[in-house]
Design a protein around this motif. Sequence first.
Motif, mmCIF file in Angstrom:
data_model
loop_
_atom_site.group_PDB
_atom_site.id
_atom_site.type_symbol
_atom_site.label_atom_id
_atom_site.label_comp_id
_atom_site.label_asym_id
_atom_site.label_seq_id
_atom_site.Cartn_x
_atom_site.Cartn_y
_atom_site.Cartn_z
ATOM 1 N N SER A 59 28.471 1.776 24.937
ATOM 2 C CA SER A 59 29.128 1.364 24.063
ATOM 3 C C SER A 59 30.530 0.354 25.018
ATOM 4 C CB SER A 59 29.736 2.047 23.345
ATOM 5 O OG SER A 59 29.911 3.769 23.877
ATOM 6 N N GLY A 60 30.367 1.251 25.782
ATOM 7 C CA GLY A 60 31.257 0.922 27.401
ATOM 8 C C GLY A 60 31.713 -0.218 27.959
ATOM 9 N N LEU A 61 30.355 -0.398 28.231
ATOM 10 C CA LEU A 61 30.298 -1.829 28.309
ATOM 11 C C LEU A 61 30.652 -3.031 27.923
ATOM 12 C CD1 LEU A 61 28.888 -3.937 31.087
ATOM 13 C CD2 LEU A 61 26.784 -3.077 30.325
ATOM 14 N N PHE A 62 29.404 -2.487 26.416
ATOM 15 C CA PHE A 62 30.166 -3.646 25.260
ATOM 16 C C PHE A 62 31.666 -4.185 24.727
ATOM 17 C CE2 PHE A 62 30.972 -3.832 20.490
ATOM 18 C CZ PHE A 62 30.543 -5.038 20.142
ATOM 19 N N MET A 63 32.261 -2.974 25.143
ATOM 20 C CA MET A 63 33.599 -3.098 25.127
ATOM 21 C C MET A 63 33.909 -4.060 25.712
ATOM 22 S SD MET A 63 34.612 -1.592 21.899
ATOM 23 C CE MET A 63 36.031 -2.508 21.602
ATOM 24 N N ALA A 64 34.445 -2.953 27.413
ATOM 25 C CA ALA A 64 34.254 -4.515 28.190
ATOM 26 C C ALA A 64 34.015 -5.750 27.940
ATOM 27 C CB ALA A 64 33.282 -3.763 29.612
ATOM 28 N N VAL A 65 32.335 -6.238 27.541
ATOM 29 C CA VAL A 65 32.206 -7.647 27.670
ATOM 30 C C VAL A 65 33.453 -8.453 26.985
ATOM 31 C CG1 VAL A 65 30.614 -8.772 26.733
ATOM 32 C CG2 VAL A 65 29.800 -7.209 28.452
ATOM 33 N N SER A 66 33.435 -7.545 25.827
ATOM 34 C CA SER A 66 33.855 -7.903 24.483
ATOM 35 C C SER A 66 35.787 -8.526 24.923
ATOM 36 C CB SER A 66 34.575 -7.284 23.426
ATOM 37 O OG SER A 66 34.664 -6.436 23.355
#
Length: 434
Positions: A59-66
């Motif tokens: 989830s942290g990687l997803f938020m970073a990408v977004s």
Amino acid sequence: MSATDTARGGRVPLVLRNRAFGAVWLGQVLTQAAARMFQVGVAWWLVAYAVDGGRGLASGLFMAVSTLPAVALAPVVARVLARHEHRSVLRTTAALAGAVAGALAVWAWTSGLPVPAVYAATLALATCQAFFDPCLTTSVPELVDDEDIETATGFELSTQSLAGLGGALLGALIVDRAGPAGLAAGCAAAYLAAALLIAGVRFRTAPAPAEGAGDAGDEPGKRSLLGILRSLPHVRRILVCFTAANLFTTAVFVVIPLYTRTELGDGGGTVALLEACLGTGTLIGSFTGARVPGRPTTAGAYCLALMTLALALPGLVPGRPAIAGGLAVAGWCVGVIGVRFVALFQRLVPTADKPGFFAVMQAVLGASFPVASLLFGLAGDHLSARALCLIQAAGLVPAACALALLGTGPREPGAPEPAGAAGARTPEPVGGER
């Protein structure tokens, strides 16, 4: 008396008496609601369905990408906004986002959806939003009269909270009931509707820059992004304070699904409730921010201090009421800060520099987002969600102190002189950080 004056006397809402602004504002509501719905829905899908181990990192990687495109593309965004018609930029980016979300929906319906494909779609959608958001902020003077800038700013910033309400309420619930395919389809419909709304709006010609705007030796509107910030030292220091604060406040979007899953043991309905509390608080703050007394730096420092207490509450007192109440208060603080500082920047920044400034503002404030998402995501695999709440709260203390110290500097241009007793100030109708 003109019809417009009569409308103002009757306090008709700006979005009704200025149909062009109303249409663009509604388009922004749709695009940011879609973005928030996708963000909340995918974050919950990763934590609850797609990933078994390392949920925090996923989830942290997803938020970073977004959040990465808003930071990495700031120079490109500034050039595009300075050289192209704003209506065209808004319409094109909304339409492209709709096409990406539609393609993802078709993929999810026809076959299993791999996590890397979702990350790629997220990157594309965030890139479109990285152009759309600063473009709309820059376009406000092309849509409304000068005396309506504060009101327009309040409506524009309320979009964030409206998106939080609508997107948060729908995102996790749609994933629970219709999966990622239904989520992507809903986002595509919102983006395409926004593109159609904006396509039918006529923008005014942007006001000419004031004579002498810019640093000596710089051609107005042609300064580099760093040159713009160098020419606005007080604004630059404010942005640094909020960048530091965002390193901890942004992590709330990683903490909410983790807290729901690990501390509360609930499902998508609770995620929707918590996100709605945050969005409702922000909405109220956006419309009440101009009434908060004091200069922007002082009001902002108090709001950051209050947000510290609000984010610490669910870490100290676990349970749904604590985190719901804390998020509502934190959201109100975000709304107040937003409406006070963005309207302030609208007045401090020369017209010719606004495309570059709002692009670099988004980049500077967003620079901590990917870092915060990855750090808190990794920490979420080793620490409890309650501990993450306390870390968030502790991290805001230095930013609040630094912003309070800025209040001892020069009085912001356009702020009223002290009234009555020494130190008393009349509330200022100026606005906030995004």
